[in-house]
Design an enzyme around this catalytic site. Structure first.
Site, PDB file in Angstrom:
ATOM      1  N   ASN A   8      -5.325   6.798  -0.347  1.00 55.77           N
ATOM      2  CA  ASN A   8      -4.655   7.267   0.704  1.00 55.77           C
ATOM      3  C   ASN A   8      -4.730   8.351   1.720  1.00 55.77           C
ATOM      4  O   ASN A   8      -3.934   8.314   3.139  1.00 55.77           O
ATOM      5  CB  ASN A   8      -3.075   7.627   0.225  1.00 55.77           C
ATOM      6  CG  ASN A   8      -2.866   8.389  -1.022  1.00 55.77           C
ATOM      7  OD1 ASN A   8      -3.168   8.766  -1.935  1.00 55.77           O
ATOM      8  ND2 ASN A   8      -2.266   9.173  -1.058  1.00 55.77           N
ATOM      9  N   SER A  67       2.545  -2.869  -1.758  1.00 57.04           N
ATOM     10  CA  SER A  67       2.857  -2.700  -1.237  1.00 57.04           C
ATOM     11  C   SER A  67       3.191  -2.952   0.401  1.00 57.04           C
ATOM     12  O   SER A  67       2.556  -2.851   1.192  1.00 57.04           O
ATOM     13  CB  SER A  67       3.485  -1.497  -1.261  1.00 57.04           C
ATOM     14  OG  SER A  67       5.259  -0.418  -0.811  1.00 57.04           O
ATOM     15  N   ALA A  68       4.311  -3.634   1.393  1.00 62.67           N
ATOM     16  CA  ALA A  68       4.522  -4.378   2.370  1.00 62.67           C
ATOM     17  C   ALA A  68       5.054  -3.278   3.285  1.00 62.67           C
ATOM     18  O   ALA A  68       4.036  -3.879   4.246  1.00 62.67           O
ATOM     19  CB  ALA A  68       6.275  -4.950   2.341  1.00 62.67           C
ATOM     20  N   HIS A  69       5.589  -2.279   2.776  1.00 60.55           N
ATOM     21  CA  HIS A  69       5.049  -1.631   4.231  1.00 60.55           C
ATOM     22  C   HIS A  69       4.293  -1.386   4.781  1.00 60.55           C
ATOM     23  O   HIS A  69       4.313  -0.476   5.482  1.00 60.55           O
ATOM     24  CB  HIS A  69       6.471  -0.723   4.230  1.00 60.55           C
ATOM     25  CG  HIS A  69       6.058   0.946   2.892  1.00 60.55           C
ATOM     26  ND1 HIS A  69       5.859   1.861   3.465  1.00 60.55           N
ATOM     27  CD2 HIS A  69       6.352   0.728   1.604  1.00 60.55           C
ATOM     28  CE1 HIS A  69       5.592   3.064   2.852  1.00 60.55           C
ATOM     29  NE2 HIS A  69       5.796   2.334   1.481  1.00 60.55           N
ATOM     30  N   GLN A  75      -2.997   0.604  -0.491  1.00 58.14           N
ATOM     31  CA  GLN A  75      -3.013   1.215   1.036  1.00 58.14           C
ATOM     32  C   GLN A  75      -4.510   0.104   1.238  1.00 58.14           C
ATOM     33  O   GLN A  75      -4.780  -0.413   2.024  1.00 58.14           O
ATOM     34  CB  GLN A  75      -4.470   2.536   0.497  1.00 58.14           C
ATOM     35  CG  GLN A  75      -3.084   3.449   0.767  1.00 58.14           C
ATOM     36  CD  GLN A  75      -2.668   4.140   2.277  1.00 58.14           C
ATOM     37  OE1 GLN A  75      -2.554   3.687   3.496  1.00 58.14           O
ATOM     38  NE2 GLN A  75      -1.422   4.184   1.998  1.00 58.14           N
ATOM     39  N   GLY A  98       5.506  -0.137  -4.337  1.00 60.02           N
ATOM     40  CA  GLY A  98       4.651   0.280  -4.801  1.00 60.02           C
ATOM     41  C   GLY A  98       4.577   1.271  -5.882  1.00 60.02           C
ATOM     42  O   GLY A  98       3.466   1.606  -7.030  1.00 60.02           O
ATOM     43  N   CYS A 132       4.086  12.121   0.753  1.00 62.55           N
ATOM     44  CA  CYS A 132       4.734  12.911  -0.040  1.00 62.55           C
ATOM     45  C   CYS A 132       3.989  13.285  -0.250  1.00 62.55           C
ATOM     46  O   CYS A 132       4.869  13.938  -1.319  1.00 62.55           O
ATOM     47  CB  CYS A 132       4.245  11.417  -1.331  1.00 62.55           C
ATOM     48  SG  CYS A 132       4.535   9.834  -1.890  1.00 62.55           S
ATOM     49  N   THR A 137      18.501  -8.771  -8.860  1.00 61.14           N
ATOM     50  CA  THR A 137      18.867 -10.013  -8.519  1.00 61.14           C
ATOM     51  C   THR A 137      17.454  -9.618  -7.433  1.00 61.14           C
ATOM     52  O   THR A 137      17.362  -9.079  -6.882  1.00 61.14           O
ATOM     53  CB  THR A 137      20.062 -10.034  -7.766  1.00 61.14           C
ATOM     54  OG1 THR A 137      20.735 -10.485  -8.445  1.00 61.14           O
ATOM     55  CG2 THR A 137      20.075 -11.070  -6.216  1.00 61.14           C
TER      56      THR A 137
HETATM   57  N1  PLP Z   1      -0.101   4.297  -4.057  1.00 62.60           N
HETATM   58  C1  PLP Z   1      -0.696   4.191  -2.840  1.00 62.60           C
HETATM   59  C2  PLP Z   1      -1.971   4.848  -2.784  1.00 62.60           C
HETATM   60  C3  PLP Z   1      -0.109   4.925  -1.560  1.00 62.60           C
HETATM   61  O1  PLP Z   1      -0.736   5.636  -0.853  1.00 62.60           O
HETATM   62  C4  PLP Z   1       1.695   4.709  -1.547  1.00 62.60           C
HETATM   63  C5  PLP Z   1       2.716   5.459  -0.727  1.00 62.60           C
HETATM   64  O2  PLP Z   1       2.076   6.170   0.301  1.00 62.60           O
HETATM   65  C6  PLP Z   1       2.144   4.601  -2.989  1.00 62.60           C
HETATM   66  C7  PLP Z   1       1.844   4.239  -3.922  1.00 62.60           C
HETATM   67  C8  PLP Z   1       3.306   4.347  -3.272  1.00 62.60           C
HETATM   68  O3  PLP Z   1       4.120   3.188  -2.362  1.00 62.60           O
HETATM   69  P1  PLP Z   1       5.405   3.045  -1.594  1.00 62.60           P
HETATM   70  O4  PLP Z   1       5.531   3.457  -0.754  1.00 62.60           O
HETATM   71  O5  PLP Z   1       5.897   1.294  -1.704  1.00 62.60           O
HETATM   72  O6  PLP Z   1       6.477   3.508  -3.264  1.00 62.60           O
END
Ligand code: PLP
Length: 395
Positions: free
Chosen positions: A152, A200-202, A180, A72, A326, A238
């Site tokens: 988030n 974002s996949a995770h 999110q 993300g 974060c 790649t």
């Molecule tokens: N944007 C939002 C709203 C998020 O919650 C997050 C991760 O917590 C990100 C971006 C960043 O994504 P990634 O962890 O895949 O870099």
């Protein structure tokens, strides 16, 4: 599995077995470079194309409009810096909000230091932007509106379709950080007027280190990774085929099971919110009461520190979070809680519990019980709470 309770799904999720199984052959057996012309390469190219199609379908677009990234954060960086650079001739004004994830906020701040004019919109007490403020802040030089789909920390979902309408009417590109939201709530880039979208996949039971940017055909965006002509020349490198395959599988499953998961998780969320409000005094729910992500619960507990809560809950086998993953580790109160108007001392006592598909009613009840006990113990030790009790005697 052990019997710890995981309630931090906004930080990350556990890879589903379906995604893991789909990924496995691409580590050893099918290891070709997706750009190679031989059979090994064609095999992995086919798998990546299939995942691209799964993801495109999940948001109602075409595979050609999907660019894979490392997550993300990279998708947000590519969107904002790439659009700013490619549209310099049209203007230098960007509109975003004060509650964006640092991946957007800090990218915008970086551009602001480098000649761009950035408006950071305020939000109301629930974390909603005002459409009127948005309209008023548009100038002739506005090239990009970047507003997150769902927050988030507090889970608030923005009026995405209406924001898209405003942007489209003025010919401004609309990007949304849906990291999110994707996989948790329905997304239709056509119906919602979205031009560019990060995911974002995770966050949706897929692997870490893989994300994507949807870029509507015709939107000009500059590449920041210089190299080969991968991903339509928008992102060289790649292809990470096992992760791309896992992402496709996870997103498809998330959409297939969305209705059922949303119903179950929302029920758990309501049980948790009502339980906390009923059992623990001096608490405040943050975020919008209904326009919020199914799994998001965010409370402030007066007279205590969020960090102490996290640590004590962790000792009792409960994984929760304060603010975003974060922002953790920083002593500054969350910028999101500040933006919704909370005082520093209240914002410091915040706790985010984010539910996922593996949580149960028993988990929720255990968390309420443990939280009540932990909050009680921490308040007994808190000088602020002691002072409040003394003052209350004289009211
Ligand atoms: N944007 C939002 C709203 C998020 O919650 C997050 C991760 O917590 C990100 C971006 C960043 O994504 P990634 O962890 O895949 O870099």
């Amino acid at each position: 599995m052990d019997n710890r309770i995981y309630m931090d799904h906004a930080a990350t999720t556990r890879l589903t077995s379906e995604a893991l199984d789909a990924m496995m052959p691409y580590f050893q057996e099918k290891f070709g470079n997706a750009s190679s012309l031989h059979t090994f390469g064609r095999e992995t190219r086919g798998a990546a194309d299939n995942a691209r199609a799964q993801i495109a379908e999940a948001i109602n677009t075409t595979p050609e409009e999907i660019i894979f990234t490392s997550g993300g954060t990279e998708a947000d960086n590519l969107a904002i810096k790439g659009i700013a650079e490619a549209n310099e001739d049209k203007g230098n004004h960007i509109i975003t909000s004060k509650i964006e994830h640092p991946a957007v906020l800090n990218t915008c701040k970086y551009l602001a230091k480098n000649g761009y004019d950035v408006t950071f919109l305020d939000v109301d007490e629930y974390g909603m932007i005002s459409l009127e403020d948005l309209k008023d802040s548009i100038t002739e030089k506005t090239i990009l509106i970047s507003i997150m789909f769902a927050n988030n920390e507090i889970g608030t979902i923005q009026p995405i379709k209406q924001i898209g309408e405003i942007a489209r009417e003025k010919g401004i590109i609309f990007h949304t950080d849906a990291v999110q939201a994707a996989g948790s709530v329905p997304i239709d880039v056509e119906a919602m007027n979205i031009d560019v979208l990060s995911a974002s996949a995770h966050k949706m039971y897929g692997p870490k280190g893989i994300g994507m940017l949807y870029v509507r055909r015709g939107v000009k965006i500059a590449s920041h990774m210089h190299g080969g002509s991968h991903e339509g020349k928008k992102r060289a490198g790649t292809e990470n085929v096992p992760s791309i395959v896992g992402f496709g599988q996870a997103f498809e499953l998330a959409v297939q099971n969305m209705e059922e998961n949303t119903k179950n998780i929302t029920e758990l969320r309501e049980r948790l919110i009502e339980g906390i409000k009923a059992e623990i005094p001096n608490v405040k729910l943050n975020g919008h009461r209904t326009k919020r992500l199914p799994g998001n619960v965010n409370f402030c507990f007066e007279f205590i520190e969020g960090e102490s809560l996290i640590l004590m809950l962790d000792m009792r086998g409960i994984a929760a979070s304060t603010g975003s993953a974060c922002a953790a580790g920083s002593l500054e109160p969350s910028h999101v809680l500040m933006a919704i108007g909370l005082k520093h001392e209240i914002a410091h006592g915040s706790l985010r519990l984010t539910l996922g598909k593996s949580n149960t009613k028993d988990d929720v009840d255990t968390v309420i019980e443990q939280l009540k006990d932990v909050v009680g113990k921490l308040r007994e030790m808190s000088p602020l709470f002691a002072q409040e009790k003394v003052e209350a005697q004289y009211v």
